[in-house]
Design an enzyme around this catalytic site. Structure first.
Site, mmCIF file in Angstrom:
data_model
loop_
_atom_site.group_PDB
_atom_site.id
_atom_site.type_symbol
_atom_site.label_atom_id
_atom_site.label_comp_id
_atom_site.label_asym_id
_atom_site.label_seq_id
_atom_site.Cartn_x
_atom_site.Cartn_y
_atom_site.Cartn_z
ATOM 1 N N ASP A 8 1.669 1.115 -11.768
ATOM 2 C CA ASP A 8 1.929 1.967 -10.608
ATOM 3 C C ASP A 8 3.435 2.229 -10.566
ATOM 4 O O ASP A 8 4.227 1.584 -11.265
ATOM 5 C CB ASP A 8 1.412 1.340 -9.318
ATOM 6 C CG ASP A 8 1.169 2.404 -8.237
ATOM 7 O OD1 ASP A 8 1.702 3.529 -8.368
ATOM 8 O OD2 ASP A 8 0.464 2.111 -7.257
HETATM 9 C C1 BGC Z 1 0.777 5.323 -5.752
HETATM 10 C C2 BGC Z 1 -0.157 5.802 -6.852
HETATM 11 C C3 BGC Z 1 0.290 7.150 -7.340
HETATM 12 C C4 BGC Z 1 1.726 7.069 -7.804
HETATM 13 C C5 BGC Z 1 2.268 8.403 -8.301
HETATM 14 C C6 BGC Z 1 2.225 5.392 -6.185
HETATM 15 O O1 BGC Z 1 3.036 5.136 -5.106
HETATM 16 O O2 BGC Z 1 0.433 4.013 -5.377
HETATM 17 O O3 BGC Z 1 -1.464 5.868 -6.359
HETATM 18 O O4 BGC Z 1 -0.557 7.600 -8.365
HETATM 19 O O5 BGC Z 1 2.543 6.652 -6.723
HETATM 20 O O6 BGC Z 1 2.395 9.292 -7.261
#
Ligand code: BGC
Length: 703
Positions: A270
């Site tokens: 993530d």
């Molecule tokens: C989120 C993810 C997301 C990523 C990119 C993160 O903060 O938890 O779900 O895909 O950002 O935007």
């Protein structure tokens, strides 16, 4: 562990991103480190693997590492890229979010996933996955950062809206359907692996659970997406699991996901705060750091220091390349801009909204409203005129058009509608409400109340499941003035209705219903469409009826029970059970027949149900639960094991068949570290909700 705030750390990250490269490639890594080859997933194509061998042999370690991380803190034209390797014709990955639509540029905005959970419609979810995948590809993406399939352990979780619901079986079924559709166009991503169900402490909290809870509740849906839907990518969670950050949890990523399930794709972190090391992370099975190499810029040195084997780095690269080849990224289809916000996708968003809205209450047949009547209809509440599409975090979508509830109701009821755009009544508006044939109050939550990255005291988690005091007061005020008060609730997951529901005639749970949501609300109120949504989470009477939602502790303990399993175990009646939803007529559940009285462990239970629609046309969501043999280990009273959305028509009997593999009834045996199907007499219970199961039959699993 100190609690972290994302904006602060983002600046730190930015500073490190802008700093000059450390020159790690100056020294050649030590070739004398132990370097055992990693086990490979079964069923690989030898021709492709040979091609990958050739590519790996042609790359320097620097070039390999260059394929294992994103290259930009911020999205570029809505996409997060990796580098690719031009010299060898290896394409870059281009990633975009897409839980309810594509986040890069104006895109069709579908109802949030929690609403789509309420459709219990696999075929619809596949079509939505395909539509979002097509729009993502049209924006130049080849990786879609969806679906989110985390268990909604508690509806106060700010991102509950991004997931399908509380039940692992339902999460797996709908998630797999979405992946099947999306992967017609792009690589889909199952996220967040795993046990991610709190916002406030998400970067650090340790979710502690025994192997049984992990296997039976928090992993089955991920396994389904890996084994059955062949999802191309998996994103690890921010949180820790049993004390170890998910991105470097060897038991989860290496042992279970890759070695046991045979996942051949790649695992990404993530964003920004999801990676915590280079060597340990790659050793544990993390392949790609996103969105840039905050830690993986140390990977070369980590190889040098024997903290990670060259074989593990090669395996990570091989997974990226293998997935690129499997999805044809080396010869991409021409971009088709006509996919973006197409009329067909708008129609799909409307269908999803129609199927997802749940009728919770309908006293005295207050609904549907007669479109031909002449009395006025008061539409009350500041939210009525707002396109309330969901949170403003990573899944935010900006459609070019959207229909508000007020606009949808006006489109259906015309000049009869009196709009009262306020959350309080004055003398004049109270008189308008009192004079109306019906009053529709639109209340609920918005992106200011829940979601990801919300600058609220709980970082987007809800402090309470209750509606705001202002909205409760508005409901009471309108209900006091008009006996035919209809409440339309918006929000990402369960809310408490007990404090006010007895005062009102009807209640619709509309969730965040997407860009066409207003039209669907108007149609349902008018009876053009019969309500058919079913709750994907149990709605409790009181907050205390659910397990506590601990969004402050550094460590939380998860077990086998939450949601309907928790309520059943405690003998607590919900306000509205899991799977609940009324319609404008009734459907009779007539007969349940099981093909076999006795089944073996490798066999399938075939159930057939007759539905006799008494007085309506529309969809019925048939639910099948299985209760374990009495007297065994501590287990849920019953668990969802099958469902079918079927069209019913008056005066006809519809036969529905549902199959349940006996292997799905296994429990995880901690002593032997294996799945075990206990012998004994199981009960199949079929009906309209987890608490309304008129049909029951038993079968025996032979010893
Ligand atoms: C989120 C993810 C997301 C990523 C990119 C993160 O903060 O938890 O779900 O895909 O950002 O935007």
């Amino acid at each position: 562990m100190p609690r972290t705030s994302r904006p602060g750390l983002a600046l730190l990250a930015l500073a490190s991103f802008l700093a000059p490269a450390c020159g790690a490639s100056a020294t050649a890594p030590d070739a004398g480190c132990p370097d055992l080859p990693l086990p490979q997933p079964p069923g690989l194509d030898p021709v492709i693997e040979a091609r990958l061998d050739g590519q790996l042999a042609a790359m320097s370690l620097d070039e390999k590492i260059g394929l294992l991380h994103g290259t930009s803190l911020g999205a570029i034209d809505g996409l997060w890229p990796t580098a690719g390797l031009d010299r060898l014709g290896i394409p870059a990955l281009q990633m975009t979010d897409g839980d309810r639509g594509v986040t890069a540029g104006p895109s069709t905005c579908f109802p949030v996933a929690q609403a789509r959970g309420a459709t219990f419609d696999r075929e619809l979810e596949r079509a939505i996955g395909e539509a979002i995948g097509a729009e993502a590809a049209a924006r130049g993406a080849n990786v879609l950062l969806a679906p989110t399939i985390n268990v909604v352990r508690h509806p106060a979780w700010g991102r509950a809206q991004e997931s399908y619901g509380e039940d692992p079986y339902q999460l797996g079924e709908l998630g797999a359907a979405f992946v099947g559709g999306a992967q017609q166009h792009v690589i889909a991503t199952a996220k967040h692996f795993c046990c991610n169900s709190i916002e406030d402490t998400r970067y650090d909290v340790s979710v502690e659970l025994d192997e049984r809870a992990l296997r039976e509740v928090y992993l089955p849906h991920f396994e389904k997406l890996v084994r059955d839907a062949h999802v191309g990518a998996v994103m690890t969670a921010y949180n820790r699991v049993d004390g170890v950050y998910a991105s470097e949890q060897p038991h989860l990523v290496r042992a279970i996901l890759k070695d046991e399930w045979g996942f051949p794709g790649f695992v990404m972190s993530d964003w920004v705060f999801g990676t915590h090391s280079a060597g340990p992370a790659v050793t544990a099975g993390l392949d790609v750091e996103m969105p840039y190499d905050l830690h993986f810029d140390e990977l070369y040195k980590a190889v040098d220091r024997c903290e990670v084997s060259r074989a593990a780095v090669d395996d990570a690269v091989r997974r990226v390349l293998r997935t690129e080849l499997a999805f044809g990224l080396d010869h991409p289809a021409p971009v088709d801009p006509s996919q973006i916000e197409s009329a067909a996708h708008a129609a799909l968003a409307l269908r999803a909204a129609r199927e997802s809205i749940v009728l919770l209450r309908n006293q005295g047949k207050a609904l549907p409203l007669d479109p031909a009547a002449s009395s006025s209809i008061a539409v009350v509440g500041a939210l009525a005129g707002v396109a309330n599409l969901g949170d403003h975090g990573s899944s935010d979508v900006h459609p070019s058009r959207s229909v508000t509830p007020l606009a949808g109701i006006q489109a259906r009821f015309g000049a009869r509608v009196v709009a009262i755009d306020a959350d309080t009544l004055d003398t004049a508006t109270r008189a308008q409400v009192a004079a109306a044939g019906a009053a529709i109050v639109v209340v609920g939550l918005t992106a200011a109340d829940e979601g990801e990255n919300v600058p609220s005291p709980h970082q987007g988690d809800r402090a309470t499941l209750a509606l705001s005091a202002a909205h409760q007061a508005l409901i009471a005020e309108v209900a006091a003035a008009n006996p035919r008060t209809i409440v339309v609730i918006e929000g990402g997951s369960a809310v408490l209705t007990a404090p006010w529901i007895d005062r009102v005639a009807a209640v619709l749970m509309a969730w965040y219903p997407g860009q066409e949501g207003g039209t669907a609300i108007g149609e349902l109120l008018a009876g053009d469409v019969a309500p058919s949504g079913r709750l994907p989470v149990a709605f409790p009477v009181a907050e205390a009826d659910l397990p506590p939602f601990d969004h402050v502790s550094d460590a939380v303990t998860y077990g086998l029970f939450h949601g309907y399993r928790w309520l059943d175990r405690n003998g607590t009646a919900p306000a509205f059970p899991f799977g609940f939803g009324l319609s404008y007529g009734t459907v009779d559940y007539a007969g349940l027949a099981l093909a076999d009285d006795t089944v073996g462990r490798g066999e399938v239970v075939h159930a057939a149900i007759d539905l006799a629609s008494v007085d309506r046309t529309g969809d019925e969501v048939v639910q099948l639960y299985v209760e374990p043999p009495p007297g065994g280990l501590d287990r849920a009273v019953r668990e969802l094991r099958g469902f079918a959305r079927v069209a019913v028509t008056p005066a006809t009997t519809t036969r529905v068949t549902i199959d349940v593999p006996v292997a799905d009834l296994a429990r995880w045996d901690i002593a032997t570290a294996a799945w075990v199907v206990d012998p004994g007499v199981y009960t199949v219970a079929v009906g309209r909700s987890e608490q309304d199961l008129p049909l029951r039959a038993t079968f025996t699993v032979a010893p």
